[in-house]
Design an enzyme around this catalytic site. Structure first.
Site: not given
Ligand SMILES: Cc1ncc(C[n+]2csc(CCOP(=O)(O)OP(=O)(O)O)c2C)c(N)n1
Ligand SMILES: [Mg+2]
Lengths: 345, 324
Positions: A78, A147
């Site tokens: 990322e 998440h």
């Protein structure tokens, strides 16, 4: 997307020609397709955005239409992806970076907060970073604490970033196209629970301007200001409240930065009562800022009741479905809080 | 020369039981999920059972592991209780995380499992830290970081390994290369013939082994663990294996072929191990059948008891955030 017309359909009620029903997810894809057709500098980069079609299927089959050069699958990196986006944006490209879950912006935070957001100002305006970051936030899927977060306040807290949270399919398209046009880094926080919801979406190269709130419902008794998935919950609550004789205005800021304070203050003055609803944890959430803006303004004098916030509990999102549900505001919580506000004051 | 696992009745039976437990546990999870009786998301390691089985055989109970989103196998191989694992996945109060973590967050500190992880590569620097702690506390514990091939694209992998190499910490970085990180092939991703080629650049030993062979994984891990315990620092191990199932439920398997999946199903680590054990005389066919039947019974009762347990309660959610 095509509009199906069959002989069986009553001629009196055709869908307006300029809109079509599509899902939130399809609307985002439509926006990206339109932007890429128009401008060769626009490209998509992220984990599994190619053949896999994206972790939530948003890029879908775009790779078959556009090819791997502009629908770029990356390694699981990322920080690297975000930095590559910044560098490309500084040098003439217009990247759309997809992060699979907004939680993983944590990995990329240096490039978002210290690089993308600051470069234009810090370098005296010499360069800009016209980059879009797309990331789904929110709970409700049983994916637990790493998440499911609602992190919009992190990004609003960093000058130099624009932040949008589309709540409808049409806004998902219109806001994304505006974000792609924008010469600044724009964080688009989508919601996982909305991807499969459908709505009427304007066709073609349309825009929803950044910095303009939506007022999907007007009523005289109170103003409910909600973001993300809470917008649809607020609208559902407003229906229930109406049956009970309480008329609510619902405001969806859509863009958190820059914020349309004018619409917020106007509607608050009109009703004199305000309920703020966010999924994110309460402490120092976005609605804390909205509350402060109202308190500091002349709308304060119009208030007939204290400002009320409804927010997620100050906890990581739990896995168990009942616990997860109890962690963030639901329709019934909004109905109860609104009723209380109107009946007591 | 290490013990030949397949020739040793006790070790062979234990290893086979571990592999069956992982397989049956995950098949049960898949079934419950498919029938709508389990919530959330899950990542199955069916086909990869030999890696945690061989690796954990080389560890002591108080050695540490860090695990991943695909962690049921690591957890079981390190000695966790299947009933408490199942209870966790069924969102029960008796689960390892009291229903708060689910599949991606099971930890079992009693057996040294510091936790599965929802963040790719999240466990790698944590293993480095556990090894640092063991070194500072003067224990002889070792930490093993299980991670996927995809995790080697993360900055956290690099930083965790760099620190461990500098301080020569007792940690083993064990990569389960199942050829894909979600849809990204590790071959395309990393420009390396084998992932262990990367170790040299970090100044640590690296080795690649057949991850479907319990003995090969055990031997490599044993060597690495012995070196770590003796103060010889970290090792990187690549165990090549294959994930039979999709990455998760959203996977349409568009990035790989049916043939490839079938080819790897033909390399099933369980019958492979059984055949070796039969040939080596470690296990008879009756032993093999008994192991399989016992695991089936054990799993069935674990599911039943987990199902009967009370649901996770919301009573003290707010007070559970900070340690007291
Ligand atoms: C920081 C971060 N990025 C992305 C993801 C989404 N994700 C979960 S597992 C996975 C693939 C991991 O691949 P690998 O490390 O090879 O493990 P495998 O799934 O093959 O066991 C991805 C991309 C994540 N959980 N965390
Ligand atoms: Mg992998």
């Amino acid at each position: 997307m095509t509009i199906e017309t069959t002989a069986a359909q009553p001629a009196a009620a055709p869908a307006p020609a300029e809109t079509v029903t599509m899902t939130y997810s399809e609307a985002i894809r439509d926006a990206m397709r339109i932007a890429m057709a128009k401008d060769p500098a626009v490209f998509i980069m992220g984990e599994d955005v190619g053949t896999y079609g994206g972790a939530f299927g948003v890029t879908g089959e775009l790779i078959n239409e556009i090819g791997p050069e502009r629908i770029r699958d990356t390694t699981i990196s990322e920080l690297g992806i975000m930095g590559a986006g910044v560098g490309a944006a500084m040098t003439g490209m217009r990247p759309i970076v997809e992060i699979q879950f907004s939680d993983f912006t944590a990995q990329a935070m240096d490039q978002i907060a210290n690089q993308a957001a600051k470069i234009h100002f810090m370098l005296g305006g010499a360069v800009s970073v016209p980059m879009v970051i797309r990331a789904p936030g929110g709970s409700g899927t049983g994916a637990a604490a790493q998440h499911s977060q609602s992190l919009e306040a992190w990004f609003v807290h960093i000058p130099g970033l624009k932040v949008v949270m589309p709540a409808t399919a049409d806004d998902a398209k219109g806001l994304l196209l505006s974000a792609i046009d924008d010469p600044n880094p724009v964080m688009v926080i989508e919601h996982k629970l909305l991807y499969k919801t459908s709505g009427e979406v304007r066709t073609g190269d349309i825009r929803t301007p950044l910095g303009v709130a939506a007022v999907p419902r007007e009523g005289k008794d109170l103003t409910i200001i909600a973001t993300g998935v809470e917008v649809s919950r607020a609208l559902e609550a407003a229906e229930i409240l109406a049956a009970d004789g309480i008329e609510a205005t619902v405001v969806d800021p859509r863009t958190l930065k820059p914020l349309d304070s004018d619409t917020i203050l106007r509607t608050v003055k009109a009703t004199g009562r305000v309920l703020l609803v966010q999924e994110a944890v309460r402490t120092l959430g976005f609605m804390s800022e909205v509350s402060a803006i109202i308190s500091e303004s002349d709308a304060f004098g119009y208030l007939r009741a204290p400002i009320k916030r409804l927010a997620g509990l100050d906890i990581p999102i739990p896995y168990a479905p009942k616990l997860e549900r109890a962690s963030v505001p639901q329709v019934e919580d909004i109905v109860a809080a609104a009723t209380d506000l109107v009946r007591k004051w | 020369m290490n013990t030949q696992i397949v020739a040793d009745r006790e070790l062979a039976a234990a290893s086979l039981a571990t592999m069956w437990k992982i397989r049956r546990f995950e098949e049960a999870v898949e079934d419950l999920y498919g029938r709508g009786l389990m919530h959330g998301t899950m990542h199955l390691s069916i086909g990869q059972e030999a890696v945690p089985t061989g690796a954990c055989l080389a560890l002591n109970k108080d050695d540490y592991i860090t695990s991943t989103h695909r962690g049921h196998g690591h957890c079981i191989a390190k000695g966790a209780d299947m009933e408490r694992m199942m209870a966790e996945l069924l969102a029960k109060e008796t689960g390892y995380c009291r229903g708060r973590g689910g599949s991606m967050h099971i930890a079992d500190t009693e057996t040294g499992n510091l936790g599965a992880n929802g963040i790719v590569a999240g466990g790698i620097p944590i293993a480095t830290g556990a090894a640092l702690s063991a070194k500072m506390r003067g224990t002889k514990q070792v930490a093993v970081s299980f991670h996927g091939d995809g995790a080697m694209g993360e900055g956290a992998w690099h930083e965790g390994v760099v620190l461990a190499a500098m301080w020569q910490l007792p940690v083993v970085f064990l990569c389960e290369n199942n050829l894909y990180g979600m849809s990204m092939s590790s071959e395309k991703a990393f420009n390396l013939d084998q992932l262990s080629d990367r170790a040299k650049g970090y100044g640590i030993p690296g080795v690649t082994v057949d991850g479907n062979d319990v003995q090969a994984v055990y031997d490599a891990t044993k060597e690495a663990v012995d070196r770590a315990r003796a103060g010889g620092g970290p090792t990187f191990i690549e165990a090549k294996t294959y994930r039979w199932r999709g990455h998760s439920k959203s996977d349409k398997n568009l990035y790989r072929t049916r043939d490839e999946i079938d080819e790897w199903r033909g390399k099933d680590p369980i019958p492979h191990f059984e055949a070796l054990a039969l040939a080596a005389g470690g296990l008879t066919q009756a032993d093999i059948d008994a192991v399989r039947d016992n695991v089936r019974t054990e799993l069935r009762s674990a599911v039943q008891r987990a199902n009967a347990a009370p649901d996770a309660t919301a009573d003290d959610l707010l007070s559970a955030v900070y340690a007291r």
